[in-house]
Design a protein around this motif. Structure first.
Motif, mmCIF file in Angstrom:
data_model
loop_
_atom_site.group_PDB
_atom_site.id
_atom_site.type_symbol
_atom_site.label_atom_id
_atom_site.label_comp_id
_atom_site.label_asym_id
_atom_site.label_seq_id
_atom_site.Cartn_x
_atom_site.Cartn_y
_atom_site.Cartn_z
ATOM 1 N N ARG A 1 0.916 -1.152 0.119
ATOM 2 C CA ARG A 1 0.030 0.145 0.157
ATOM 3 C C ARG A 1 0.938 1.425 -0.103
ATOM 4 N N GLU A 2 2.039 1.153 0.866
ATOM 5 C CA GLU A 2 2.995 2.488 0.643
ATOM 6 C C GLU A 2 3.777 2.555 -0.652
ATOM 7 N N ASP A 3 4.233 1.362 -1.292
ATOM 8 C CA ASP A 3 4.729 1.633 -2.389
ATOM 9 C C ASP A 3 3.891 1.934 -3.762
ATOM 10 N N LYS A 4 4.137 3.157 -4.284
ATOM 11 C CA LYS A 4 3.205 3.554 -5.424
ATOM 12 C C LYS A 4 3.768 2.806 -6.800
ATOM 13 N N ASP A 5 5.049 2.086 -6.649
ATOM 14 C CA ASP A 5 5.172 1.354 -7.973
ATOM 15 C C ASP A 5 4.844 -0.020 -7.981
ATOM 16 N N SER A 6 4.851 -0.671 -6.722
ATOM 17 C CA SER A 6 4.643 -1.962 -6.800
ATOM 18 C C SER A 6 3.266 -2.395 -5.886
ATOM 19 N N PRO A 7 2.290 -2.801 -6.375
ATOM 20 C CA PRO A 7 1.001 -3.010 -5.592
ATOM 21 C C PRO A 7 1.114 -4.428 -5.131
ATOM 22 N N ILE A 8 2.141 -5.387 -5.517
ATOM 23 C CA ILE A 8 2.307 -6.744 -5.118
ATOM 24 C C ILE A 8 3.871 -6.806 -4.345
ATOM 25 N N ILE A 9 3.657 -7.141 -2.900
ATOM 26 C CA ILE A 9 5.156 -7.106 -2.327
ATOM 27 C C ILE A 9 5.023 -8.524 -1.576
ATOM 28 N N ALA A 10 6.015 -9.392 -1.675
ATOM 29 C CA ALA A 10 6.357 -10.878 -1.142
ATOM 30 C C ALA A 10 7.434 -10.694 -0.010
ATOM 31 N N PHE A 11 7.137 -11.349 0.821
ATOM 32 C CA PHE A 11 8.134 -11.403 1.920
ATOM 33 C C PHE A 11 8.920 -12.638 1.513
ATOM 34 N N ARG A 12 10.192 -12.401 1.555
ATOM 35 C CA ARG A 12 11.174 -13.434 1.186
ATOM 36 C C ARG A 12 12.456 -13.730 2.243
ATOM 37 N N ALA A 13 12.184 -14.954 2.782
ATOM 38 C CA ALA A 13 12.850 -15.337 3.815
ATOM 39 C C ALA A 13 14.340 -15.893 3.204
ATOM 40 N N ASP A 14 15.506 -15.307 4.082
ATOM 41 C CA ASP A 14 16.836 -15.850 3.455
ATOM 42 C C ASP A 14 17.015 -17.242 4.010
ATOM 43 N N SER A 15 17.098 -18.095 2.874
ATOM 44 C CA SER A 15 17.291 -19.402 3.413
ATOM 45 C C SER A 15 18.334 -20.005 4.009
ATOM 46 N N GLU A 16 19.550 -19.194 3.475
ATOM 47 C CA GLU A 16 21.013 -19.498 3.817
ATOM 48 C C GLU A 16 21.023 -19.216 5.495
ATOM 49 N N LYS A 17 20.384 -18.157 5.819
ATOM 50 C CA LYS A 17 20.402 -17.681 6.903
ATOM 51 C C LYS A 17 19.694 -18.525 7.979
ATOM 52 N N TYR A 18 18.521 -18.881 7.331
ATOM 53 C CA TYR A 18 17.638 -19.956 8.116
ATOM 54 C C TYR A 18 18.131 -21.193 8.551
ATOM 55 N N ARG A 19 19.033 -21.907 7.643
ATOM 56 C CA ARG A 19 19.774 -22.928 7.693
ATOM 57 C C ARG A 19 21.003 -22.776 8.811
ATOM 58 N N GLN A 20 21.390 -21.624 8.641
ATOM 59 C CA GLN A 20 22.600 -21.512 9.563
ATOM 60 C C GLN A 20 22.159 -21.330 11.177
ATOM 61 N N TYR A 21 21.180 -20.582 11.130
ATOM 62 C CA TYR A 21 20.375 -20.550 12.386
ATOM 63 C C TYR A 21 19.964 -21.965 12.871
ATOM 64 N N LEU A 22 19.527 -22.904 12.326
ATOM 65 C CA LEU A 22 19.179 -24.081 12.643
ATOM 66 C C LEU A 22 20.263 -24.866 13.174
ATOM 67 N N ASP A 23 21.372 -24.629 12.163
ATOM 68 C CA ASP A 23 22.581 -25.574 12.544
ATOM 69 C C ASP A 23 23.161 -25.058 13.925
ATOM 70 N N GLU A 24 23.008 -23.640 14.294
ATOM 71 C CA GLU A 24 23.488 -23.144 15.395
ATOM 72 C C GLU A 24 22.568 -23.461 16.727
#
Length: 420
Positions: A395-418
């Protein structure tokens, strides 16, 4: 989409098999067509080497036969060969009777020379189409066909697995429908029991009042009707009854009754989180992805034609109405099973274009927020919060009416390993 892919793959596979057969046939025909000139050249060279060896070695030399074999060199072209010196067989391949077995695929050659006052006779049959060439081109064609066959088998197994997952999902949906229908029937039965209990209580109270009035010494006076008072009470009760009926009508429209809302035709908002938790748990157990869409048409009412038309359109696109839910007055939450983030963005582009056409008549806009599981073990509440925050950014971005939340898979795997 699936039918187009299967059709395209079938065409490519057929063309590949046709190419393999054509490759085999063309190369065999090419070798056979040049076979006569090739065998003639090879025989002349072979005779020259044999004559040279015969000049250098005596007929009665022990190594004469082995020298002739070295002079011949490659036996792949030779169907048979017999070398005589002064009428005596010096070398025969494969045996003395082999020269009689000539075919259309071989050509017979003969040569006779005088070597050191002895006569050297060479008789040979050479292949116009060599067996080694047939084996070589057949092997290549077989490998081509084997590759496309294995690929086809893998594709068939994959499609069957996908279809079985879709069938199992439809069975799960039917079970969920039965569950909600059972809960609704239970609520209706409880409501009926409550009404019956209320009627019994009222009848008991009326009986008790009647008994007290009969036992009262002034029962004759108490039972004397007062028409004016009764009329006044009825007049006073009429607005109260009408107000109760209006309240009941409002409560029936706003409270869940059944699996789908009668206003929009999709799931009630109160069922949203429960269903999302079930789908997230199922996706984690099956190691599948799950996409959550939050679609908003700002400044719209839930009972407006815009929202109803949008819900009807989304029910067609998502195929299952039980994966669509009301959210707030102007939002719709939708789930798509086994869809990753990139696929969800492509799907959202189509949704946004079509919904914009639907709401453009009333000068409305459409915004979409997306979040996916993306191999994470994530809670349903967290997934919904991500999609809602993505919607706020859209709603705030005038140029893009579609926004997707993208999770960082590498950081997530690192978090799981730790944290293991």
């Amino acid at each position: 989409m699936k039918n187009k892919f299967i059709l395209g793959y079938s065409i490519i596979a057929s063309a590949f098999i046709l190419f393999a057969v054509s490759f085999f046939s063309f190369n065999l025909y090419r070798e056979y067509s040049f076979g006569e000139s090739r065998t003639n050249t090879n025989f002349i060279r072979m005779v020259s080497r044999i004559k040279s060896t015969s000049y250098q070695n005596n007929l009665y030399d022990e190594n004469y036969s082995s020298k002739l074999v070295q002079a011949i060199g490659n036996f792949d072209d030779i169907s048979f060969i017999e070398i005589k010196r002064d009428g005596q067989t010096v070398l025969a391949y494969p045996d003395a009777d082999g020269k009689t077995s000539t075919t259309k695929l071989t050509k017979k050659y003969e040569d006779k020379n005088l070597i050191r006052e002895s006569t050297l006779e060479i008789e040979a049959g050479l292949y116009l189409l060599r067996p080694i060439s047939i084996h070589y081109y057949a092997k290549i064609s077989f490998l081509m066909i084997l590759i496309i066959t294995i690929t086809t088998v893998i594709l068939i197994i994959y499609i069957q697995m996908k279809e079985s997952e879709e069938v199992s999902h439809s069975n799960i949906v039917e079970k969920d429908d039965d569950f909600f229908e059972t809960e609704d029937e239970k609520d209706i039965d409880d409501q009926d029991d409550f009404e019956d209990f209320g009627e019994e209580s009222e009848s008991e109270e009326s009986e008790n009042i009647a008994e007290e009035s009969e036992n009262s010494p002034d029962s004759s006076e108490a039972n004397t009707p007062a028409p004016e008072a009764e009329k006044v009470e009825e007049d006073n009760n009429e607005p109260v009854i009408e107000a109760k009926q209006e309240d009941e009508a409002k409560s029936d429209a706003s409270e869940p009754n059944g699996l789908f809302s009668p206003v929009t035709g999709i799931g009630w908002e109160s069922y949203l989180m429960t269903r999302l938790e079930n789908e997230v748990s199922r996706a984690i157990a099956s190691e599948m992805d799950l996409a959550l869409f939050v679609i908003q048409v700002p400044d719209s009412k839930r009972n407006s034609e815009i929202i109803k038309n949008t819900c009807n359109y989304l029910a067609i696109q998502f195929q299952f109405k039980d994966l669509l839910f009301e959210y707030k007055d102007d939002c719709i939450a939708a789930m798509k099973i086994n869809m990753n983030l990139d696929e969800a963005l492509n799907f959202a582009d189509k949704l946004h274009a079509d919904i914009t056409n639907i709401v453009s008549t009333d000068d409305k806009k459409c915004f979409i927020g997306i979040s996916t599981r993306s191999i994470r073990i994530v809670a349903a509440e967290r997934l919904f919060t991500e999609a809602e925050q993505a919607l706020c950014h859209a709603r705030e971005d005038k140029d893009s009416p579609i926004i997707a939340f993208r999770a960082d898979s590498e950081k997530y795997r690192q978090y799981l390993d730790e944290n293991r």
